[in-house]
Design a protein around this motif. Structure first.
Motif, PDB file in Angstrom:
ATOM      1  N   ASP A  54      55.883  18.489  17.533  1.00 31.92           N
ATOM      2  CA  ASP A  54      56.304  19.868  17.760  1.00 31.92           C
ATOM      3  C   ASP A  54      57.547  19.997  18.626  1.00 31.92           C
ATOM      4  N   ILE A  55      57.791  19.059  19.540  1.00 38.01           N
ATOM      5  CA  ILE A  55      59.013  19.144  20.340  1.00 38.01           C
ATOM      6  C   ILE A  55      60.222  18.794  19.489  1.00 38.01           C
ATOM      7  N   LEU A  56      60.130  17.716  18.747  1.00 42.16           N
ATOM      8  CA  LEU A  56      61.280  17.244  17.972  1.00 42.16           C
ATOM      9  C   LEU A  56      61.555  18.118  16.753  1.00 42.16           C
ATOM     10  N   PHE A  57      60.529  18.381  15.939  1.00 43.38           N
ATOM     11  CA  PHE A  57      60.769  19.279  14.810  1.00 43.38           C
ATOM     12  C   PHE A  57      61.019  20.696  15.315  1.00 43.38           C
ATOM     13  N   GLY A  58      60.380  21.035  16.428  1.00 45.73           N
ATOM     14  CA  GLY A  58      60.584  22.358  17.011  1.00 45.73           C
ATOM     15  C   GLY A  58      62.019  22.610  17.429  1.00 45.73           C
ATOM     16  N   ALA A  59      62.770  21.553  17.718  1.00 42.00           N
ATOM     17  CA  ALA A  59      64.181  21.731  18.067  1.00 42.00           C
ATOM     18  C   ALA A  59      64.943  22.375  16.915  1.00 42.00           C
ATOM     19  N   GLY A 160      69.151  17.592  22.288  1.00 41.58           N
ATOM     20  CA  GLY A 160      67.986  17.243  23.095  1.00 41.58           C
ATOM     21  C   GLY A 160      68.000  15.800  23.533  1.00 41.58           C
ATOM     22  N   ASN A 161      67.091  15.469  24.448  1.00 37.03           N
ATOM     23  CA  ASN A 161      66.961  14.102  24.944  1.00 37.03           C
ATOM     24  C   ASN A 161      65.495  13.852  25.255  1.00 37.03           C
ATOM     25  N   THR A 162      65.003  12.688  24.867  1.00 35.66           N
ATOM     26  CA  THR A 162      63.594  12.364  25.106  1.00 35.66           C
ATOM     27  C   THR A 162      63.339  11.886  26.529  1.00 35.66           C
ATOM     28  N   GLY A 163      64.416  11.568  27.273  1.00 33.66           N
ATOM     29  CA  GLY A 163      64.241  10.876  28.536  1.00 33.66           C
ATOM     30  C   GLY A 163      63.915   9.417  28.276  1.00 33.66           C
ATOM     31  N   ALA A 164      63.647   8.677  29.346  1.00 35.40           N
ATOM     32  CA  ALA A 164      63.318   7.254  29.194  1.00 35.40           C
ATOM     33  C   ALA A 164      62.063   7.096  28.361  1.00 35.40           C
ATOM     34  N   GLN A 165      62.120   6.241  27.363  1.00 39.31           N
ATOM     35  CA  GLN A 165      60.973   6.043  26.488  1.00 39.31           C
ATOM     36  C   GLN A 165      60.102   4.892  26.995  1.00 39.31           C
ATOM     37  N   MET A 166      58.921   4.780  26.426  1.00 40.49           N
ATOM     38  CA  MET A 166      58.014   3.697  26.781  1.00 40.49           C
ATOM     39  C   MET A 166      58.361   2.437  25.981  1.00 40.49           C
ATOM     40  N   GLY A 167      57.867   1.295  26.468  1.00 42.84           N
ATOM     41  CA  GLY A 167      58.140   0.024  25.806  1.00 42.84           C
ATOM     42  C   GLY A 167      57.296  -0.218  24.575  1.00 42.84           C
ATOM     43  N   ALA A 222      54.521  -2.053  18.428  1.00 42.25           N
ATOM     44  CA  ALA A 222      55.385  -1.000  17.911  1.00 42.25           C
ATOM     45  C   ALA A 222      55.846  -0.108  19.056  1.00 42.25           C
ATOM     46  N   GLU A 223      57.134   0.193  19.078  1.00 43.93           N
ATOM     47  CA  GLU A 223      57.621   1.220  20.000  1.00 43.93           C
ATOM     48  C   GLU A 223      57.790   2.508  19.204  1.00 43.93           C
ATOM     49  N   TRP A 224      57.505   3.629  19.863  1.00 42.65           N
ATOM     50  CA  TRP A 224      57.695   4.912  19.200  1.00 42.65           C
ATOM     51  C   TRP A 224      58.549   5.792  20.093  1.00 42.65           C
ATOM     52  N   ILE A 225      57.952   6.648  20.918  1.00 44.36           N
ATOM     53  CA  ILE A 225      58.776   7.517  21.761  1.00 44.36           C
ATOM     54  C   ILE A 225      58.260   7.486  23.198  1.00 44.36           C
ATOM     55  N   GLY A 226      57.202   8.234  23.452  1.00 46.66           N
ATOM     56  CA  GLY A 226      56.636   8.325  24.788  1.00 46.66           C
ATOM     57  C   GLY A 226      55.261   8.942  24.718  1.00 46.66           C
ATOM     58  N   PRO A 227      54.592   9.143  25.847  1.00 49.04           N
ATOM     59  CA  PRO A 227      53.178   9.542  25.838  1.00 49.04           C
ATOM     60  C   PRO A 227      52.847  10.756  24.978  1.00 49.04           C
ATOM     61  N   TYR A 228      53.633  11.823  25.073  1.00 46.33           N
ATOM     62  CA  TYR A 228      53.271  13.051  24.365  1.00 46.33           C
ATOM     63  C   TYR A 228      53.270  12.857  22.857  1.00 46.33           C
ATOM     64  N   ASP A 229      54.291  12.187  22.336  1.00 46.66           N
ATOM     65  CA  ASP A 229      54.350  11.953  20.894  1.00 46.66           C
ATOM     66  C   ASP A 229      53.489  10.769  20.474  1.00 46.66           C
ATOM     67  N   ASP A 230      53.415   9.732  21.314  1.00 48.98           N
ATOM     68  CA  ASP A 230      52.591   8.566  20.980  1.00 48.98           C
ATOM     69  C   ASP A 230      51.128   8.940  20.855  1.00 48.98           C
ATOM     70  N   VAL A 285      64.314  20.782  24.929  1.00 48.86           N
ATOM     71  CA  VAL A 285      63.664  19.550  24.481  1.00 48.86           C
ATOM     72  C   VAL A 285      63.327  18.650  25.665  1.00 48.86           C
ATOM     73  N   GLN A 286      64.312  18.397  26.519  1.00 48.06           N
ATOM     74  CA  GLN A 286      64.054  17.508  27.648  1.00 48.06           C
ATOM     75  C   GLN A 286      63.057  18.112  28.626  1.00 48.06           C
ATOM     76  N   ALA A 287      63.139  19.419  28.840  1.00 43.88           N
ATOM     77  CA  ALA A 287      62.191  20.078  29.739  1.00 43.88           C
ATOM     78  C   ALA A 287      60.765  19.941  29.228  1.00 43.88           C
ATOM     79  N   ARG A 288      60.587  20.081  27.938  1.00 43.56           N
ATOM     80  CA  ARG A 288      59.235  19.977  27.375  1.00 43.56           C
ATOM     81  C   ARG A 288      58.678  18.565  27.509  1.00 43.56           C
ATOM     82  N   TYR A 289      59.521  17.560  27.272  1.00 46.54           N
ATOM     83  CA  TYR A 289      59.027  16.193  27.453  1.00 46.54           C
ATOM     84  C   TYR A 289      58.663  15.939  28.915  1.00 46.54           C
ATOM     85  N   ASP A 290      59.522  16.370  29.830  1.00 42.75           N
ATOM     86  CA  ASP A 290      59.240  16.148  31.244  1.00 42.75           C
ATOM     87  C   ASP A 290      57.967  16.868  31.683  1.00 42.75           C
TER      88      ASP A 290
END
Length: 372
Positions: A54-59, A160-167, A222-230, A285-290
């Motif tokens: 929803d954050i990414l498609f929502g953009a 938008g920016n996802t911020g630092a992603q997970m490994g 597998a790497e994807w994005i971060g906690p909310y999307d993962d 986008v970045q605010a929502r991820y944070d």
């Protein structure tokens, strides 16, 4: 999806600035000028993401809503989820060819065509989100990339920016660099080239297919994005080790891609409006991820995810491998060399400043939080 920001603030300002609202719209003699300045357009915007992100498609949905409201429906943009018009890996080419007027995707999707594109989103040990934003808007990056993108028939606006992603998610913990030898991992872009230097085997795997690939042991990680999307993929059920950080994407900037000829043909008011709408989307986008990643991380850990930092020897070796990759590319690609050197200079200055104030403050707050 509904915006978290005050509704209609941007459209009203944009209408007034463009002379399309209030008395200007009501004046009898303004009608012919309005029709000429604000033609009726119907564009398609192909996203690299499915609706459930929803954050990414929502953009894309937010951009389309803002533009539609600001023009009283004269400029309509239809957001399309990944695969409905084109697949993710062909999205940027589809925009350049004019098959769709716009796209929303990371520039890393075009890394195989030109690795210079990766610098516009993120590269291993590049800038964080704040640094990427500063470099783009105030450090000259936008001008550097406009030349590169124009060669491919593209214009772009930050989206938008996802911020630092997970490994990413691993079925077995990485305890040393040796554990990456032969590892089959879903990863793309220049990060894949860096991990290949360890002897890992990068695997092209679409986001919706990651769960099945891990469950069947077709891939090991597998790497994807971060906690909310993962969290939406449920990967902690099939690969419980959640490594961090995603050193290949310390601040991934997304872009709205626009066919260059379509962009040039737009009235100035529409171009200005798209720029303003994209800027609002970037902030959102970045605010929502944070705001949403912290809660998602707690839920993932409660659901079985085991947080593990990458070992120091992995990080040090990855930095060396990354520099080797950049040297190899720069030796063959003048655009990459020129822009990478500009980014590296900007990055080193940014982190010098961050070390003085930002990190000192952040580290103090981390200790303060631990004391309650």
């Amino acid at each position: 999806m509904a915006s978290d920001l005050p509704d209609r603030t941007l459209p009203r300002r944009a209408l007034l600035a463009a002379g399309l609202g209030g008395a200007a719209a009501a004046a009898p003699l303004a009608a012919p000028a309005l029709a000429q300045a604000a033609p009726e357009l119907r564009w398609r915007l192909s996203s690299a993401y499915p609706r459930n992100l929803d954050i990414l498609f929502g953009a894309s949905e937010t951009l389309a809503r803002l533009v539609g409201e600001a023009t009283d429906g004269r400029f309509q943009i239809k957001p399309l989820p990944v695969g409905e018009a084109v697949a993710a890996d062909g999205l940027i080419d589809a925009v350049a060819a004019g098959n769709v007027e716009m796209g929303h995707a990371p520039a890393t999707l075009a890394t195989a065509k030109d690795p210079t594109f990766a610098l516009a989103t993120a590269l291993p040990f590049g800038l964080n989100a704040r640094g990427q934003n500063a470099w783009w808007h105030a450090g000259g990056a936008a001008d550097l990339f406009s030349e590169v993108f124009a060669k491919q028939g593209l214009a772009s606006l930050p989206g938008g920016n996802t911020g630092a992603q997970m490994g990413g998610w691993f079925r077995k913990e990485v305890k040393s660099a040796a554990d990456l030898q032969g590892l089959k991992i879903r990863i793309a872009g220049l990060g894949a080239q860096v991990l290949a230097k360890f002897g890992a085997q990068p695997q092209p795997t679409a986001g919706p297919d990651i769960y099945a690939a891990l469950e069947s042991k077709a891939i090991d990680a597998a790497e994807w994005i971060g906690p909310y999307d993962d969290e939406k993929l449920g990967l902690q059920k099939v690969a419980p080790i959640y490594h961090y950080p995603g050193f290949w994407e310390g601040g991934a900037m997304l872009h709205f891609w626009i066919n260059a000829e379509k962009w040039k043909a737009l009235p100035k008011t529409y171009r200005t409006l798209l720029q303003a709408a994209a800027a609002q989307v970037s902030t959102e986008v970045q605010a929502r991820y944070d705001a949403r990643n912290p809660g998602a991380l707690r839920r993932l850990v409660a659901g079985g995810a085991q947080l593990r930092p990458f070992p120091q020897d992995v990080m040090e070796a990855a930095l060396k491998h990354a520099n080797d990759v950049y040297g190899e590319i720069a030796g063959k690609n003048p655009d990459f060399k020129r822009i990478y050197e500009a980014m590296r200079t900007f990055r080193n200055e940014e982190y010098l400043w961050f070390q003085v104030a930002e990190y000192t403050y952040d580290n103090f707050m981390i200790r303060a939080r631990a004391r309650g």
